[in-house]
Write a protein that holds these residues in place. Structure first.
Motif, PDB file in Angstrom:
ATOM      1  N   GLU A   1       0.864  -1.178   0.000  1.00  0.00           N
ATOM      2  CA  GLU A   1       0.000   0.000   0.000  1.00  0.00           C
ATOM      3  C   GLU A   1       0.901   1.227   0.000  1.00  0.00           C
ATOM      4  O   GLU A   1       2.093   1.131   0.305  1.00  0.00           O
ATOM      5  N   THR A   2       0.320   2.392  -0.287  1.00  0.00           N
ATOM      6  CA  THR A   2       1.137   3.602  -0.180  1.00  0.00           C
ATOM      7  C   THR A   2       1.621   3.812   1.258  1.00  0.00           C
ATOM      8  O   THR A   2       2.614   4.507   1.481  1.00  0.00           O
ATOM      9  N   GLU A   3       0.955   3.173   2.236  1.00  0.00           N
ATOM     10  CA  GLU A   3       1.452   3.259   3.614  1.00  0.00           C
ATOM     11  C   GLU A   3       2.801   2.568   3.782  1.00  0.00           C
ATOM     12  O   GLU A   3       3.490   2.789   4.786  1.00  0.00           O
TER      13      GLU A   3
ATOM     14  N   THR B   1      -2.498  -7.093   9.111  1.00  0.00           N
ATOM     15  CA  THR B   1      -1.065  -6.781   9.135  1.00  0.00           C
ATOM     16  C   THR B   1      -0.607  -5.909   7.977  1.00  0.00           C
ATOM     17  O   THR B   1       0.585  -5.645   7.840  1.00  0.00           O
ATOM     18  N   ALA B   2      -1.537  -5.475   7.135  1.00  0.00           N
ATOM     19  CA  ALA B   2      -1.178  -4.568   6.047  1.00  0.00           C
ATOM     20  C   ALA B   2      -0.632  -3.269   6.637  1.00  0.00           C
ATOM     21  O   ALA B   2      -0.916  -2.928   7.790  1.00  0.00           O
ATOM     22  N   PRO B   3       0.186  -2.543   5.882  1.00  0.00           N
ATOM     23  CA  PRO B   3       0.826  -1.341   6.433  1.00  0.00           C
ATOM     24  C   PRO B   3      -0.134  -0.368   7.113  1.00  0.00           C
ATOM     25  O   PRO B   3       0.137   0.100   8.225  1.00  0.00           O
ATOM     26  N   SER B   4      -1.245  -0.062   6.472  1.00  0.00           N
ATOM     27  CA  SER B   4      -2.172   0.909   7.063  1.00  0.00           C
ATOM     28  C   SER B   4      -2.774   0.384   8.364  1.00  0.00           C
ATOM     29  O   SER B   4      -2.990   1.144   9.318  1.00  0.00           O
ATOM     30  N   LYS B   5      -3.045  -0.936   8.419  1.00  0.00           N
ATOM     31  CA  LYS B   5      -3.620  -1.523   9.635  1.00  0.00           C
ATOM     32  C   LYS B   5      -2.635  -1.429  10.791  1.00  0.00           C
ATOM     33  O   LYS B   5      -3.010  -1.154  11.938  1.00  0.00           O
ATOM     34  N   ARG B   6      -1.364  -1.659  10.488  1.00  0.00           N
ATOM     35  CA  ARG B   6      -0.331  -1.594  11.527  1.00  0.00           C
ATOM     36  C   ARG B   6      -0.198  -0.172  12.080  1.00  0.00           C
ATOM     37  O   ARG B   6      -0.090   0.031  13.290  1.00  0.00           O
ATOM     38  N   ILE B   7      -0.178   0.791  11.164  1.00  0.00           N
ATOM     39  CA  ILE B   7      -0.024   2.182  11.600  1.00  0.00           C
ATOM     40  C   ILE B   7      -1.204   2.614  12.459  1.00  0.00           C
ATOM     41  O   ILE B   7      -1.040   3.238  13.517  1.00  0.00           O
TER      42      ILE B   7
ATOM     43  N   VAL C   1      -4.297   9.852  10.161  1.00  0.00           N
ATOM     44  CA  VAL C   1      -5.195  10.230   9.064  1.00  0.00           C
ATOM     45  C   VAL C   1      -4.474   9.920   7.748  1.00  0.00           C
ATOM     46  O   VAL C   1      -3.508  10.592   7.389  1.00  0.00           O
ATOM     47  N   LYS C   2      -4.943   8.904   7.072  1.00  0.00           N
ATOM     48  CA  LYS C   2      -4.253   8.414   5.867  1.00  0.00           C
ATOM     49  C   LYS C   2      -4.051   9.513   4.828  1.00  0.00           C
ATOM     50  O   LYS C   2      -2.990   9.593   4.202  1.00  0.00           O
TER      51      LYS C   2
END
Length: 219
Positions: A124-126, A168-174, A182-183
């Motif tokens: 992801e962009t995250e 565990t995707a990047p955005s979920k972790r953050i 705020v994405k």
């Protein structure tokens, strides 16, 4: 000009705030277009998140019909990419880079247009925000957040290897570490502060995409 089909507002902001200002210095003008994918009851169409390849293909072909584009590319997340997208059903066993590169080749073959340069973000962009962990920590005034994001990226073997599981995707972790994240705002701010050369240095798949875009500029 290069048209960029973006999955949502976060990706659009990444283009407008980060990529376009960086690449214009090389003679590349990026212009984002966002997929409109949802129509909430009683409200306007939503942006971001697409469940069917047909929607992406329709918008891609519409962009490619514009003869003013030097090229058309994509900013779509590998995490959550529709399973009916070309290449998703027959992904090879191997690394995440092997799988996403396979999907990009299949997308190019399916669209079959010489001006199409597909790019699917790992994951992801995250992932780019993981690369900008220190900058995000400074922005939200949380040094411990930066330390933990760095630890997780190092453990995965780099920001692009932070995986694509539902939890565990990047955005979920953050978001788990910093629920006020705020994405559409915090991520782009951190990545802008990091800068293009530094992001390219730690995200090889992203770097190859930028190289392909730079190759559009006549030498």
């Amino acid at each position: 000009m290069v048209g960029v089909l973006c999955e949502g507002q976060t990706e659009e902001n990444m283009v407008n705030d980060f990529l376009a200002p960086e690449l214009v210095e090389y003679g590349i003008c990026l212009v984002p277009t966002v997929l409109v994918t949802r129509m909430p009851a009683g409200g306007p169409g939503g942006k971001g998140g697409v469940s069917k390849w047909a929607k992406i293909e329709k918008d891609l072909r519409k962009l490619l019909a514009g003869t003013h584009w030097a090229a058309v590319t994509t900013l779509l997340d590998y995490y959550g990419l529709p399973l009916d997208s070309p290449g998703m059903a027959d992904r090879p066993v191997g690394s995440a880079v092997d799988r996403v590169t396979h999907v990009e080749r299949r997308l190019a073959d399916h669209i079959g247009h010489r001006r199409f340069l597909p790019h699917v973000v790992l994951h992801e962009t995250e992932s780019w925000v993981f690369a900008a962990a220190e900058q995000l920590g400074d922005w939200v005034d949380d040094p411990s957040l930066a330390q933990e994001l760095k630890r997780q990226a190092d453990r995965a073997g780099g920001p692009e290897n932070v995986n694509d599981g539902p939890e565990t995707a990047p955005s979920k972790r953050i978001l788990k570490l910093h629920p006020r994240y705020v994405k559409t705002q915090d991520g782009p701010v951190a990545v802008v502060d990091l800068g293009l050369p530094a992001l390219r240095a730690v995200c090889p798949h992203f770097d190859r995409w930028i190289t392909n875009l730079l190759d559009l500029v006549p030498r």
